[in-house]
Design a protein around this motif. Structure first.
Motif, PDB file in Angstrom:
ATOM      1  N   GLY A 221      20.144 -11.642  78.731  1.00  0.00           N
ATOM      2  CA  GLY A 221      19.573 -10.306  78.146  1.00  0.00           C
ATOM      3  C   GLY A 221      18.811  -9.686  79.141  1.00  0.00           C
ATOM      4  O   GLY A 221      19.112  -9.442  80.452  1.00  0.00           O
ATOM      5  N   ARG A 222      17.874  -8.938  78.631  1.00  0.00           N
ATOM      6  CA  ARG A 222      17.270  -7.710  79.536  1.00  0.00           C
ATOM      7  C   ARG A 222      16.497  -8.365  80.814  1.00  0.00           C
ATOM      8  O   ARG A 222      15.704  -9.551  80.358  1.00  0.00           O
ATOM      9  N   VAL A 223      16.575  -7.901  81.797  1.00  0.00           N
ATOM     10  CA  VAL A 223      15.530  -8.465  82.826  1.00  0.00           C
ATOM     11  C   VAL A 223      14.286  -8.143  82.845  1.00  0.00           C
ATOM     12  O   VAL A 223      13.759  -7.266  82.117  1.00  0.00           O
TER      13      VAL A 223
ATOM     14  N   GLY B 102       7.930  -3.837  80.645  1.00  0.00           N
ATOM     15  CA  GLY B 102       9.428  -3.827  80.830  1.00  0.00           C
ATOM     16  C   GLY B 102       9.786  -2.664  81.789  1.00  0.00           C
ATOM     17  O   GLY B 102      10.997  -2.680  82.276  1.00  0.00           O
TER      18      GLY B 102
ATOM     19  N   LEU C 124      12.624  -8.634  90.470  1.00  0.00           N
ATOM     20  CA  LEU C 124      13.318  -8.793  89.104  1.00  0.00           C
ATOM     21  C   LEU C 124      13.411 -10.182  88.702  1.00  0.00           C
ATOM     22  O   LEU C 124      13.842 -11.026  89.600  1.00  0.00           O
TER      23      LEU C 124
ATOM     24  N   THR D 118      15.668 -12.202  86.311  1.00  0.00           N
ATOM     25  CA  THR D 118      16.979 -12.281  85.890  1.00  0.00           C
ATOM     26  C   THR D 118      17.312 -13.499  85.051  1.00  0.00           C
ATOM     27  O   THR D 118      16.970 -14.652  85.123  1.00  0.00           O
ATOM     28  N   GLY D 119      17.732 -13.324  83.786  1.00  0.00           N
ATOM     29  CA  GLY D 119      18.235 -14.464  83.002  1.00  0.00           C
ATOM     30  C   GLY D 119      19.341 -13.895  81.936  1.00  0.00           C
ATOM     31  O   GLY D 119      20.060 -13.133  82.376  1.00  0.00           O
TER      32      GLY D 119
END
Lengths: 186, 186
Positions: free
Chosen positions: A178-180, A149, A173, A175-176
């Motif tokens: 929440g946190r990437v 992370g 990265l 992405t989705g």
């Protein structure tokens, strides 16, 4: 995410980025290492435990001395200047997960102990020896590059050798919601 | 780590801590929620997507308006004062994992988009509309309480209702090598 050669390369890039940032913040960096390393700064080799080696370096250098971990890939001259300029006998930059990623020591009795939740123990010790304590609130200094992370943080906020190496190595990265996270493309 | 009732209680404690910190930093907090909540501050209920609802609130409030996520359990008046006092048409406090945990909007054309790595997208947008951007480097504002590891941060650095509730619920730091975790005792 990385094989052992890649980990070594990334660690060296991170170290060089941190040395640069320390220099640009007005510090005179030296390296404390467990084995010989090539570097354009003075190197002390000490293969004892981290805390023992750092405390020996504090003895040698006197006050003020700053101790900055070499994997702070988001460290900027600005973030380190905030650290160096903060007042307090002990200035502490907590790491994510309770570590002590960077500190400034201006009190002769202060000694580090990096085991466990060291930022908590360092707080307590400062209190016990009557040293004034300042905690520096910095995401950049809180982020040591230890876990997958953390690589996302490096891609999001880093602009030095380590971040460039990571991009060149195919990391992007993901992405989705929440946190990437990071993913690697060949 | 928590059942759904406990999550609801923790979320409410976090929200109340954040409202307090905003107030003590000189802000006049209001709540934006997806469903009615009891609170001693004005509440706007908007069940559309987060970005749509926040942008409608920005339209209603004009500039300057700050948007602070309600799960920033480490937010202190000091950290929020740094945010409110920073200059810039847009002031951004990135969250761990690329989110935008808090921001100040002083430019009428700026609109939020929380999907994906929003701090990166918000940076780009500020550039495109010619707004000056300042990024605030704060571990406290970077830490939203989303994942088990975040609970350790709350135990390490929190001193509000949420941290107290977590301690009362039996959560303790589990130290070892590396980052500390949390464990729960009956």
């Amino acid at each position: 995410m990385l094989d052992s050669d890649e980990r070594r390369v990334l660690a060296a890039r991170l170290r060089d980025d941190v040395l640069d940032a320390v220099r640009r913040a007005g510090g005179r960096p030296e390296l404390l290492a467990t084995a010989p390393v090539e570097a354009d700064v003075p190197v002390t080799v000490d293969d004892r435990s981290l805390s023992t080696a750092v405390n020996a370096a504090l003895d040698d250098h006197g006050e003020p001395t700053a101790v900055v971990m070499a994997d702070l890939g988001l460290a900027t001259p600005r973030a380190l200047s905030r650290l160096f300029d903060a007042s307090g006998d002990v200035v502490l930059a907590p790491g994510r997960g309770g570590g002590t990623n960077a500190l400034v020591v201006r009190h002769p009795a202060f000694r580090v102990d990096y085991h466990g939740a060291s930022c908590r123990d360092h707080r307590r010790q400062a209190h016990e020896i009557g040293a004034t304590l300042r905690e520096l609130d910095s995401h950049r200094l809180a982020t040591d590059i230890d876990e997958p992370g953390d690589l996302a943080e490096l891609l999001l906020h880093g602009d030095g050798r380590a971040a460039r190496w990571l991009r060149d190595a195919g990391f992007r990265l993901a992405t989705g919601d929440g946190r990437v996270a990071v993913e690697r493309h060949p």
